[in-house]
Design a protein around this motif. Structure first.
Motif, mmCIF file in Angstrom:
data_model
loop_
_atom_site.group_PDB
_atom_site.id
_atom_site.type_symbol
_atom_site.label_atom_id
_atom_site.label_comp_id
_atom_site.label_asym_id
_atom_site.label_seq_id
_atom_site.Cartn_x
_atom_site.Cartn_y
_atom_site.Cartn_z
ATOM 1 N N THR A 131 0.838 -1.211 0.000
ATOM 2 C CA THR A 131 0.000 0.000 0.000
ATOM 3 C C THR A 131 0.866 1.253 0.000
ATOM 4 O O THR A 131 0.564 2.236 -0.678
ATOM 5 C CB THR A 131 -0.937 0.002 1.227
ATOM 6 O OG1 THR A 131 -1.655 -1.224 1.274
ATOM 7 C CG2 THR A 131 -1.921 1.162 1.167
ATOM 8 N N LYS A 134 2.239 1.842 -3.457
ATOM 9 C CA LYS A 134 1.195 2.347 -4.347
ATOM 10 C C LYS A 134 0.953 3.839 -4.091
ATOM 11 O O LYS A 134 0.828 4.639 -5.027
ATOM 12 C CB LYS A 134 -0.098 1.548 -4.108
ATOM 13 C CG LYS A 134 -1.206 1.858 -5.100
ATOM 14 C CD LYS A 134 -2.427 0.993 -4.816
ATOM 15 C CE LYS A 134 -3.576 1.393 -5.732
ATOM 16 N NZ LYS A 134 -4.821 0.656 -5.421
ATOM 17 N N LYS A 135 0.911 4.223 -2.813
ATOM 18 C CA LYS A 135 0.697 5.628 -2.449
ATOM 19 C C LYS A 135 1.877 6.490 -2.919
ATOM 20 O O LYS A 135 1.683 7.616 -3.412
ATOM 21 C CB LYS A 135 0.549 5.730 -0.922
ATOM 22 C CG LYS A 135 0.453 7.129 -0.371
ATOM 23 C CD LYS A 135 -0.902 7.754 -0.588
ATOM 24 C CE LYS A 135 -1.016 9.083 0.152
ATOM 25 N NZ LYS A 135 -2.247 9.804 -0.170
ATOM 26 N N GLU A 138 1.576 7.107 -6.594
ATOM 27 C CA GLU A 138 0.510 8.098 -6.822
ATOM 28 C C GLU A 138 1.018 9.519 -6.555
ATOM 29 O O GLU A 138 0.697 10.452 -7.303
ATOM 30 C CB GLU A 138 -0.688 7.803 -5.907
ATOM 31 C CG GLU A 138 -1.543 6.628 -6.347
ATOM 32 C CD GLU A 138 -2.622 6.289 -5.328
ATOM 33 O OE1 GLU A 138 -2.799 7.051 -4.346
ATOM 34 O OE2 GLU A 138 -3.289 5.257 -5.507
ATOM 35 N N MET A 139 1.820 9.671 -5.493
ATOM 36 C CA MET A 139 2.332 11.001 -5.145
ATOM 37 C C MET A 139 3.308 11.511 -6.204
ATOM 38 O O MET A 139 3.290 12.691 -6.563
ATOM 39 C CB MET A 139 3.014 10.981 -3.781
ATOM 40 C CG MET A 139 2.077 10.939 -2.589
ATOM 41 S SD MET A 139 0.813 12.220 -2.560
ATOM 42 C CE MET A 139 1.782 13.715 -2.578
ATOM 43 N N GLU A 141 3.269 10.745 -9.343
ATOM 44 C CA GLU A 141 2.442 11.131 -10.501
ATOM 45 C C GLU A 141 1.757 12.471 -10.241
ATOM 46 O O GLU A 141 1.648 13.312 -11.133
ATOM 47 C CB GLU A 141 1.405 10.044 -10.775
ATOM 48 C CG GLU A 141 2.008 8.767 -11.368
ATOM 49 C CD GLU A 141 1.027 7.618 -11.458
ATOM 50 O OE1 GLU A 141 -0.055 7.701 -10.810
ATOM 51 O OE2 GLU A 141 1.330 6.630 -12.164
ATOM 52 N N LEU A 142 1.306 12.676 -8.984
ATOM 53 C CA LEU A 142 0.602 13.901 -8.629
ATOM 54 C C LEU A 142 1.497 15.131 -8.781
ATOM 55 O O LEU A 142 1.037 16.200 -9.189
ATOM 56 C CB LEU A 142 0.102 13.804 -7.176
ATOM 57 C CG LEU A 142 -0.802 14.933 -6.678
ATOM 58 C CD1 LEU A 142 -2.124 14.951 -7.433
ATOM 59 C CD2 LEU A 142 -1.060 14.806 -5.187
ATOM 60 N N GLU A 149 6.585 4.623 -11.765
ATOM 61 C CA GLU A 149 6.944 3.285 -11.267
ATOM 62 C C GLU A 149 8.432 3.010 -11.482
ATOM 63 O O GLU A 149 9.116 2.452 -10.626
ATOM 64 C CB GLU A 149 6.098 2.224 -11.973
ATOM 65 C CG GLU A 149 5.971 0.955 -11.168
ATOM 66 C CD GLU A 149 4.736 0.146 -11.529
ATOM 67 O OE1 GLU A 149 4.738 -1.047 -11.179
ATOM 68 O OE2 GLU A 149 3.792 0.677 -12.156
#
Length: 335
Positions: A131, A134-135, A138-139, A141-142, A149
């Motif tokens: 998890t 994954k977070k 995401e950060m 990408e944000l 990745e």
């Protein structure tokens, strides 16, 4: 500002460094407040105490520095009364910081992914590694890092300066803090990357509803991102107000000199910049009166004898200068 709408309230904060040569009053009684979802700019030249007050908020003040007075309230709680364990929980979870130089703040022997995940797992012991990864992706990408990745497995030296700063912003925001302190985050970057980072921070502030204290000596950056501004000189706040008031109606001589020293695109080619004469004061031996007095072209006798109080010069706009009391004193402040 309504007390219930305040996220942070700094009241009469005093920070000194006790050196062999004597006491250096790095921050000498500053006060300001920050609302939810608000961006406060703190500006001033190097050595004015901007970073020291930020480190005091986040509990990273180094020896021989010490908070010797005042209070720092976060959502009604005085941070200066926190235990070291409470402060560790507070950092990251509720407040994060972006530092000036990302290369010295990222560990060169750990991957970017490892460092992002560590920031998350330190504050949430129950989160699984999967998890957290994954977070972290995401950060990345944000904050606008492509191939997130793949980038997770790369080291800081494989990132450009702008990408490292983006990674630092991702690390600061990964725990969704309520307050982000940005200490000159665009200083080491070229102008194009600066603009991208500022745009990114504005976008993230809207999405995450995070309040920001933005520390800089670049007034152009302040105009771009801030709602309100505090102008610091030699450990004291000399003017405070909404960003438009500071830029279009500056009241303190120091603020006016700062604005005059900025190059303008709409000026003629032969227009010379107006520098601030003199040198910053010696904080080991500060003047008896106004700290800016020795460099001020409008200095009066009283300026050299007494510290000026704040005057209300507009709605939510204050300035600490004896010129605002000149009419009341008479004789040009010579009395």
């Amino acid at each position: 500002m309504d007390e219930n709408k305040l996220l942070l309230k700094v009241e009469d904060l005093k920070v000194s460094f006790f050196t062999p040569a004597g006491e250096v009053k790095a921050v000498d009684g500053i006060s300001y407040s920050l609302g939810y979802n608000e961006v406060m700019g703190i500006v001033g030249e190097s050595g004015s105490g901007k970073s020291v007050e930020a480190y005091s908020i986040i509990g990273l003040l180094q020896n021989p520095g010490r908070v010797i007075g005042g209070s720092i309230e976060f959502e009604g709680e005085n941070l200066l009364e926190y235990t070291p364990e409470q402060m560790r929980q507070f950092r990251g979870n509720k407040v994060s910081m972006i530092f000036q130089n990302p290369m010295t703040c990222l560990n060169p022997v750990y991957t970017i992914g490892n460092q992002l995940m560590e920031a998350l797992t330190c504050h949430d012991k129950t989160i699984s590694r999967e998890t957290a990864r994954k977070k972290a992706i995401e950060m990345l990408e944000l904050v606008g890092i492509n191939n997130a990745e793949k980038r997770m497995n790369q080291y800081p030296h494989e990132f450009s300066g702008g990408m490292r700063q983006r990674a630092m912003i991702a690390m600061a925001l990964i725990c969704s803090p309520k307050l982000l302190i940005a200490d000159e985050p665009t200083t080491a970057l070229d102008v194009t990357i600066q603009a991208q980072i500022l745009e990114l921070m504005k976008d993230l502030q809207r999405k995450e509803n995070t309040s920001i204290i933005f520390i800089t000596h670049n007034l152009g950056v302040v105009a771009e991102i801030c709602d309100r501004v505090s102008v610091m000189y030699a450990g004291r706040i000399v003017e405070q107000g909404k960003v438009n008031d500071i830029f279009y109606n500056p009241q303190h001589p120091y603020t006016r000199r700062l604005l005059q020293s900025i190059p303008r695109l709409d000026e003629e080619n032969d227009e010379r910049l107006i520098p601030i004469e003199g040198t910053p004061i010696d904080l080991l031996n500060p003047p008896q009166g106004c700290n800016f007095g020795p460099r001020c072209t409008e200095c009066m006798k009283i300026c050299l004898r007494q510290k000026p109080p704040f005057a209300q010069v507009g709605e939510d706009h204050i300035s600490a200068c004896w010129l605002h009391f000149k009419d009341a004193m008479g004789k040009g402040g010579n009395a």
